[in-house]
Design a protein around this motif. Structure first.
Motif, PDB file in Angstrom:
ATOM      1  N   GLU A   8     -44.458  89.714  -7.962  1.00 49.81           N
ATOM      2  CA  GLU A   8     -45.590  90.586  -7.671  1.00 49.81           C
ATOM      3  C   GLU A   8     -45.597  91.791  -8.621  1.00 49.81           C
ATOM      4  N   TYR A   9     -44.431  92.377  -8.814  1.00 49.97           N
ATOM      5  CA  TYR A   9     -44.291  93.562  -9.663  1.00 49.97           C
ATOM      6  C   TYR A   9     -44.679  93.264 -11.106  1.00 49.97           C
ATOM      7  N   LEU A  10     -44.260  92.090 -11.608  1.00 50.52           N
ATOM      8  CA  LEU A  10     -44.516  91.762 -13.021  1.00 50.52           C
ATOM      9  C   LEU A  10     -45.810  90.969 -13.211  1.00 50.52           C
ATOM     10  N   LYS A  11     -46.465  90.668 -12.073  1.00 57.96           N
ATOM     11  CA  LYS A  11     -47.709  89.883 -12.117  1.00 57.96           C
ATOM     12  C   LYS A  11     -47.531  88.545 -12.826  1.00 57.96           C
ATOM     13  N   ILE A  12     -46.428  87.883 -12.518  1.00 56.24           N
ATOM     14  CA  ILE A  12     -46.268  86.493 -12.942  1.00 56.24           C
ATOM     15  C   ILE A  12     -45.912  85.670 -11.707  1.00 56.24           C
ATOM     16  N   SER A  13     -45.931  84.334 -11.838  1.00 53.74           N
ATOM     17  CA  SER A  13     -45.673  83.496 -10.663  1.00 53.74           C
ATOM     18  C   SER A  13     -44.202  83.558 -10.269  1.00 53.74           C
ATOM     19  N   ARG A  14     -43.943  83.235  -9.005  1.00 57.36           N
ATOM     20  CA  ARG A  14     -42.568  83.198  -8.513  1.00 57.36           C
ATOM     21  C   ARG A  14     -41.775  82.161  -9.316  1.00 57.36           C
ATOM     22  N   GLN A  15     -42.435  81.031  -9.604  1.00 58.54           N
ATOM     23  CA  GLN A  15     -41.782  79.990 -10.409  1.00 58.54           C
ATOM     24  C   GLN A  15     -41.447  80.510 -11.811  1.00 58.54           C
ATOM     25  N   GLY A  16     -42.364  81.323 -12.371  1.00 58.44           N
ATOM     26  CA  GLY A  16     -42.126  81.915 -13.694  1.00 58.44           C
ATOM     27  C   GLY A  16     -40.877  82.788 -13.693  1.00 58.44           C
ATOM     28  N   VAL A  17     -40.762  83.630 -12.658  1.00 62.53           N
ATOM     29  CA  VAL A  17     -39.570  84.486 -12.530  1.00 62.53           C
ATOM     30  C   VAL A  17     -38.322  83.618 -12.437  1.00 62.53           C
ATOM     31  N   TYR A  18     -38.408  82.585 -11.602  1.00 58.31           N
ATOM     32  CA  TYR A  18     -37.264  81.699 -11.379  1.00 58.31           C
ATOM     33  C   TYR A  18     -36.821  81.051 -12.689  1.00 58.31           C
ATOM     34  N   ASP A  19     -37.798  80.577 -13.476  1.00 58.63           N
ATOM     35  CA  ASP A  19     -37.475  79.904 -14.742  1.00 58.63           C
ATOM     36  C   ASP A  19     -36.786  80.854 -15.729  1.00 58.63           C
ATOM     37  N   ILE A  20     -37.322  82.083 -15.837  1.00 57.13           N
ATOM     38  CA  ILE A  20     -36.711  83.063 -16.741  1.00 57.13           C
ATOM     39  C   ILE A  20     -35.278  83.367 -16.299  1.00 57.13           C
ATOM     40  N   LEU A  21     -35.121  83.524 -14.985  1.00 57.35           N
ATOM     41  CA  LEU A  21     -33.807  83.809 -14.400  1.00 57.35           C
ATOM     42  C   LEU A  21     -32.820  82.688 -14.728  1.00 57.35           C
ATOM     43  N   GLN A  22     -33.223  81.454 -14.509  1.00 61.80           N
ATOM     44  CA  GLN A  22     -32.322  80.314 -14.729  1.00 61.80           C
ATOM     45  C   GLN A  22     -31.916  80.218 -16.201  1.00 61.80           C
ATOM     46  N   ARG A  23     -32.911  80.381 -17.083  1.00 58.72           N
ATOM     47  CA  ARG A  23     -32.644  80.266 -18.510  1.00 58.72           C
ATOM     48  C   ARG A  23     -31.695  81.384 -18.983  1.00 58.72           C
ATOM     49  N   ALA A  24     -31.942  82.583 -18.453  1.00 61.66           N
ATOM     50  CA  ALA A  24     -31.096  83.721 -18.845  1.00 61.66           C
ATOM     51  C   ALA A  24     -29.666  83.521 -18.350  1.00 61.66           C
ATOM     52  N   ILE A  25     -29.513  83.006 -17.145  1.00 58.33           N
ATOM     53  CA  ILE A  25     -28.172  82.759 -16.596  1.00 58.33           C
ATOM     54  C   ILE A  25     -27.433  81.725 -17.442  1.00 58.33           C
ATOM     55  N   ARG A  26     -28.174  80.689 -17.875  1.00 58.52           N
ATOM     56  CA  ARG A  26     -27.535  79.696 -18.756  1.00 58.52           C
ATOM     57  C   ARG A  26     -27.036  80.368 -20.029  1.00 58.52           C
ATOM     58  N   GLN A  27     -27.871  81.264 -20.586  1.00 58.38           N
ATOM     59  CA  GLN A  27     -27.468  81.957 -21.818  1.00 58.38           C
ATOM     60  C   GLN A  27     -26.240  82.841 -21.588  1.00 58.38           C
ATOM     61  N   LEU A  28     -26.240  83.572 -20.465  1.00 62.78           N
ATOM     62  CA  LEU A  28     -25.086  84.431 -20.157  1.00 62.78           C
ATOM     63  C   LEU A  28     -23.805  83.600 -20.082  1.00 62.78           C
TER      64      LEU A  28
END
Lengths: 113, 113
Positions: free
Chosen positions: B42-62
């Protein structure tokens, strides 16, 4: 402030894992084994200029990692703070007790490297 | 062994500087501010799925950074070795002297975080 050669060696130890295998090999030969550019060039059968270019590019990348993560800077701060704490303990303990613990304090100092 | 949420938060603190600004913002909201996916979306005005995807990809990178540099693993080893040294000093010093130095030992422990 440590000199640039030693600083680059420290950056290599901290961030070498993020470089390509080829970059890491060349930097290790140069900064850890202390080979000359000519020796590395002959060993890898590439030009001296080729070695130099890979070295320069890798050093730039190591400095970018340091700008982003600051591990070297943070380590230096930690060692300074540790030395500070040591001085306070030395005052509190007195010379004899402090000397008794010195081997342990040295062991702890090594953990910051 | 720390749980996965805490582990990801630690990886973020260590390697966040290597992520993109967007990735870092989302991970900080999730792992440090403890916002829900829906709140971040809601805060970033993107979909919940979008947030989830960015989160998952970033965690893989970490996790890839941790495989390459092993800072979290090394930190855990350092804390274990430090605790070990502390125990030996405690034996040597006796309880009263040890207690006197405890605030300094705690200060040193904080340097490993």
């Amino acid at each position: 402030m440590i000199d640039e050669f030693a600083r680059n060696g420290s950056l290599l130890e901290l961030y070498g894992g993020l470089l390509t295998e080829k970059q890491r090999e060349i930097l290790e030969l140069y900064y850890i084994e202390n080979w000359s550019l000519a020796e590395i060039a002959e060993y890898l059968k590439i030009s001296r200029q080729g070695v130099y270019d890979i070295l320069q590019r890798a050093i730039r990348q190591l400095n970018i990692f340091e700008e982003k993560l600051g591990l070297l800077r943070k380590n230096e701060q930690k060692i300074a703070r540790y030395n500070n704490i040591l001085m306070k303990m030395q005052e509190l303990l007195g010379e004899d007790n402090y000397k008794l613990l010195l081997p342990y304090f040295e062991e702890i100092k090594n953990l910051f490297d």
